[in-house]
Design a protein around this motif. Sequence first.
Motif: not given
Length: 319
Positions: A32-35, A39-40, A46-48, A280-281
Amino acid sequence: MTREDSSPGDAAAPARRVRPSWWRMLGRDRAAAVGAVVLTLVTLVALLGPLFIGDRAQRQDLDASLRPPSLGDGPYGLLGTDVLGRSMVARLIEAAATTLSVAVPAVLCSLVIGSALGLWAGYHGGRRESVAMRVADVILSFPSLLIAVVVLYVFSPSALNLVLILAVTRIPVYLRTARAEAAELRSRLFVDAARTFGTAGRMIICRHILPIALPTLLTVATLDFCFVMLTESSLSFLGIGIQPPDVSWGLMVAQGRQYLQTAWWVTVLPGLAIVLTTVSATVLAAWARIATDPAQRWRLTLPTRRRTASAPVPPEMIP
């Protein structure tokens, strides 16, 4: 204070339980941490990312057509180029922004509308619940991908139309989930108490039912994000989704499939981005479902090696 100085009341007092933090529970689950990290990173890119690449995703250089990944061509040549000599790094960054700009609004719209209708129908019951469920059954009777293909074929394919049709086809998923949660909670004692004191139904739904149903709805939304993103990629692959000059991961796979044997990176890299994001999601959604469940959250506090063994009795169940 020595052991002799301690009073019997202090010894009999139960130990104070400290609720584990979300970060600590996430750190104990490596998958879950890798996922979450993946995703982060995808979200930040995608944003920057478009702010730094400028027009490099559309800049053509036929002399650099299908150039393989190389360390000698600068940061924009690390993943090679496509048939028109455009940087794969820049195109993957711009495609991430396009893909998320379709998947995230579609999931949010369907989550808000479907959850509101489901909670309203489940709390009031009766004819309202029957009508809401029959509408959901009608929409679910048609495959969402087939509805999207027909609608986008009749109307012009665009990002806005894609968001609207995906949001409409996914509303029944949240409607049925929220209806089931509200129908189960409306007979609880705290809901009866609020109703007895004259609290309006709208306030009961917002203050008492929604906070309990929200973790389940968010988990469903995380899984549904994977489905919506794969649907958008499938429609773009078929040519009725995102249209050039815009670019998405699914469109990149479609444009590079004829060069798979000679330039594998044109198709494999966007396909790998789709796989990593959806996996990951999915992993993070499974972790969130356990973390938001008070009856199962204690499992995440165990060391990783002990989770696969026979699970001990949680502290809450010890008499």
